[in-house]
Design a protein around this motif. Structure first.
Motif, mmCIF file in Angstrom:
data_model
loop_
_atom_site.group_PDB
_atom_site.id
_atom_site.type_symbol
_atom_site.label_atom_id
_atom_site.label_comp_id
_atom_site.label_asym_id
_atom_site.label_seq_id
_atom_site.Cartn_x
_atom_site.Cartn_y
_atom_site.Cartn_z
ATOM 1 N N ASN A 12 0.816 -1.207 0.000
ATOM 2 C CA ASN A 12 0.000 0.000 0.000
ATOM 3 C C ASN A 12 0.857 1.268 0.000
ATOM 4 O OD1 ASN A 12 -2.392 1.528 0.162
ATOM 5 N ND2 ASN A 12 -2.256 1.625 2.389
ATOM 6 N N ASN A 13 0.364 2.288 -0.723
ATOM 7 C CA ASN A 13 1.046 3.588 -0.826
ATOM 8 C C ASN A 13 2.453 3.457 -1.404
ATOM 9 O OD1 ASN A 13 -1.047 5.232 0.156
ATOM 10 N ND2 ASN A 13 -0.504 4.775 2.277
ATOM 11 N N SER A 14 2.564 2.717 -2.496
ATOM 12 C CA SER A 14 3.849 2.616 -3.194
ATOM 13 C C SER A 14 3.583 2.495 -4.688
ATOM 14 C CB SER A 14 4.638 1.397 -2.696
ATOM 15 O OG SER A 14 4.003 0.189 -3.056
ATOM 16 N N TYR A 15 4.613 2.789 -5.467
ATOM 17 C CA TYR A 15 4.505 2.636 -6.918
ATOM 18 C C TYR A 15 5.831 2.124 -7.458
ATOM 19 C CZ TYR A 15 6.909 7.209 -7.233
ATOM 20 O OH TYR A 15 7.808 8.240 -7.126
ATOM 21 N N ALA A 16 5.804 1.650 -8.694
ATOM 22 C CA ALA A 16 7.024 1.131 -9.321
ATOM 23 C C ALA A 16 6.897 1.254 -10.830
ATOM 24 C CB ALA A 16 7.261 -0.325 -8.927
ATOM 25 N N PHE A 17 8.043 1.381 -11.488
ATOM 26 C CA PHE A 17 8.092 1.394 -12.949
ATOM 27 C C PHE A 17 8.524 0.015 -13.424
ATOM 28 C CE2 PHE A 17 8.346 5.792 -11.790
ATOM 29 C CZ PHE A 17 7.643 6.444 -12.789
ATOM 30 N N THR A 18 7.876 -0.444 -14.480
ATOM 31 C CA THR A 18 8.202 -1.766 -15.002
ATOM 32 C C THR A 18 8.128 -1.739 -16.531
ATOM 33 O OG1 THR A 18 7.644 -4.123 -14.817
ATOM 34 C CG2 THR A 18 5.806 -2.592 -14.871
ATOM 35 N N ALA A 19 8.318 -2.894 -17.159
ATOM 36 C CA ALA A 19 8.324 -2.986 -18.629
ATOM 37 C C ALA A 19 9.302 -1.968 -19.212
ATOM 38 C CB ALA A 19 6.921 -2.793 -19.204
ATOM 39 N N GLU B 194 -0.549 2.273 -15.716
ATOM 40 C CA GLU B 194 -0.787 3.176 -16.842
ATOM 41 C C GLU B 194 0.538 3.441 -17.547
ATOM 42 O OE1 GLU B 194 -2.292 6.725 -15.087
ATOM 43 O OE2 GLU B 194 -0.433 7.186 -14.037
ATOM 44 N N PRO B 195 0.488 3.904 -18.809
ATOM 45 C CA PRO B 195 1.735 4.267 -19.496
ATOM 46 C C PRO B 195 2.464 5.360 -18.726
ATOM 47 C CG PRO B 195 -0.071 4.093 -21.062
ATOM 48 C CD PRO B 195 -0.688 3.997 -19.699
ATOM 49 N N SER B 196 3.787 5.215 -18.606
ATOM 50 C CA SER B 196 4.564 6.139 -17.785
ATOM 51 C C SER B 196 4.914 7.443 -18.491
ATOM 52 C CB SER B 196 5.854 5.456 -17.344
ATOM 53 O OG SER B 196 6.704 5.245 -18.469
ATOM 54 N N TYR C 212 -2.844 -4.015 -16.966
ATOM 55 C CA TYR C 212 -1.498 -4.492 -17.294
ATOM 56 C C TYR C 212 -1.361 -5.961 -16.909
ATOM 57 C CZ TYR C 212 3.602 -4.948 -16.983
ATOM 58 O OH TYR C 212 4.905 -5.366 -17.117
ATOM 59 N N ALA C 213 -0.788 -6.765 -17.825
ATOM 60 C CA ALA C 213 -0.638 -8.204 -17.580
ATOM 61 C C ALA C 213 0.809 -8.669 -17.705
ATOM 62 C CB ALA C 213 -1.534 -8.993 -18.537
ATOM 63 N N GLY C 214 1.763 -7.735 -17.813
ATOM 64 C CA GLY C 214 3.172 -8.118 -17.881
ATOM 65 C C GLY C 214 3.818 -7.742 -19.203
ATOM 66 N N TYR C 215 5.048 -8.225 -19.407
ATOM 67 C CA TYR C 215 5.741 -7.915 -20.659
ATOM 68 C C TYR C 215 6.767 -8.989 -20.993
ATOM 69 C CZ TYR C 215 10.132 -6.365 -18.410
ATOM 70 O OH TYR C 215 11.326 -6.308 -17.720
ATOM 71 N N SER C 216 7.162 -9.005 -22.270
ATOM 72 C CA SER C 216 8.232 -9.879 -22.749
ATOM 73 C C SER C 216 9.292 -8.997 -23.384
ATOM 74 C CB SER C 216 7.686 -10.890 -23.766
ATOM 75 O OG SER C 216 7.270 -10.218 -24.948
ATOM 76 N N ASN C 217 10.232 -9.606 -24.087
ATOM 77 C CA ASN C 217 11.292 -8.807 -24.730
ATOM 78 C C ASN C 217 10.759 -7.911 -25.839
ATOM 79 O OD1 ASN C 217 13.428 -9.747 -23.170
ATOM 80 N ND2 ASN C 217 13.621 -11.609 -24.399
ATOM 81 N N GLN C 218 9.581 -8.265 -26.385
ATOM 82 C CA GLN C 218 9.057 -7.490 -27.505
ATOM 83 C C GLN C 218 7.706 -6.836 -27.232
ATOM 84 O OE1 GLN C 218 9.671 -10.950 -28.004
ATOM 85 N NE2 GLN C 218 11.802 -10.662 -28.631
ATOM 86 N N THR C 219 6.965 -7.324 -26.228
ATOM 87 C CA THR C 219 5.556 -6.969 -26.107
ATOM 88 C C THR C 219 5.168 -6.566 -24.690
ATOM 89 O OG1 THR C 219 5.127 -8.652 -27.787
ATOM 90 C CG2 THR C 219 3.216 -7.779 -26.627
#
Length: 356
Positions: free
Chosen positions: A238-245, A264-266, A306-313
């Motif tokens: 709770n009360n945290s965020y992170a950048f991914t993909a 959401e898109p960063s 958001y459901a995750g990411y791979s090397n291309q997608t």
């Protein structure tokens, strides 16, 4: 004979108590290996004033945004932001499970300086998050009292990737303050003292050691991230965020949003050079719907999540799922209700026959 038996029982109880206390004093966090790697948290505080820059360097955190997100600080916070004495800063660390114990990866190292001792490094430099015995053990130091200036040692911070009662949690290493109780710590972090005691292998406050790390489970927001995603499991408290993909996606956890991960898109350029730009984040089955958007349907509002990411997608999905009203699910429910009603009638008939 009776006296000897009573004495033996007392010895066994005392020995069991000593073993439990010793297990707590090692500062190890259980990690069964159900998930071999994950992101964990440690709570760091310095007795002297410092800066986020110094903390980032000490814990080898690659990007300042990771610390800002873990502490829900604004993105425009600078590295030179002052951190007051004894102020706790949450640090995200990469955790690995091995032989039933979780430790941070080998990125976190410390170079011995003049007048340093392993005890000083553990208690003063790293704020009690690790014991000098653990540093000595993992670095195979023959004599902890004989270390030299310039030597580099791996700092194995305690962590875990285990679920708690089948639920995902973020394990947080909390350094116990003098005079604290399990009940106070549990109330502070939204858990209960029984859970804390069981998780840490202790009986009660008498075994709660000041200036030692305690494993505290923080509830994590549920997410739709796939198991095959490069960032799985994506666990945020709770009360945290992170950048991914590759920093293309920003996700946050807010208890007020039903403990559901919101992404959401960063609008930030990709951190990986193999991605010249961030891939599109349209939702499968709804090409006009993008990540973070909501649409109406026959079964209510549905969001592109958001459901995750791979090397291309970048993977996305519509949630919640919208069952077919005429599908087998409703039929199964009707059948179950009818079956239960028939069984009640049969049981009533049998009871009547018995009374005749």
């Amino acid at each position: 004979m009776e006296t000897s038996r009573f004495t033996l029982i007392n010895l066994l109880v005392s020995f069991s108590f000593f073993l439990t206390l010793s297990a707590q004093m090692t500062g190890n966090f259980n990690c069964s290996g159900s998930t071999s790697t994950c992101l964990s948290l440690v709570g760091y505080s310095s007795k002297n004033a410092t800066t986020l820059r110094n903390i980032q360097t000490l814990f080898a955190v690659k990007n300042l945004r990771s610390i800002l997100g873990a502490n829900n600080l604004p993105l425009n916070t600078t590295r030179d932001q002052r951190v007051n004495p004894n102020q706790v800063v949450r640090i995200p660390i990469h955790c690995s499970c091995s032989n039933g114990t979780g430790v941070s990866n080998r990125d976190i190292e410390y170079t011995i300086k003049k007048d340093d001792t392993l005890s000083f490094v553990a208690t003063e430099i790293f704020g009690g998050l690790v014991t000098y015995q653990k540093i000595s053990e993992v670095n195979k130091i023959p004599d902890p009292n004989k270390i030299e200036i310039g030597q580099k040692f791996w700092i194995p911070l305690p962590c875990s990737c285990d679920k708690l009662n089948g639920e995902d949690v973020v394990h947080y290493a909390h350094v116990v303050k003098l005079g604290s109780s399990l009940r106070e710590i549990a109330a502070q972090f939204g858990t209960d003292n029984t859970t804390l005691a069981q998780l840490n292998g202790i009986i009660g406050d008498s075994q709660l050691l000041a200036d030692n790390p305690l494993n505290v489970p923080l509830k994590a927001c549920s997410s739709s991230v796939r198991n095959d995603s490069l960032d799985a499991p994506l666990l945020l408290s709770n009360n945290s965020y992170a950048f991914t993909a590759n920093t293309c996606i920003k996700c946050s956890c807010d208890a007020l949003k039903n403990w559901t991960l919101s992404c959401e898109p960063s609008q930030i350029r990709p951190s990986n050079s193999t991605w010249p730009t961030c891939p599109p984040s349209r939702c499968e089955g709804a090409e006009s719907l993008f990540l973070g958007n909501t649409t109406s349907s026959s079964c209510g509002p549905r969001s592109c999540t958001y459901a995750g990411y791979s090397n291309q997608t970048i993977f996305t999905t519509l949630s919640p799922t919208c069952p077919d009203s005429a599908g087998p699910g409703n039929y199964a429910s009707t059948f179950s209700s009818s079956f239960n009603f028939v069984m009640v009638l049969i049981q009533c008939a049998l009871l009547c026959l018995c009374l005749l």
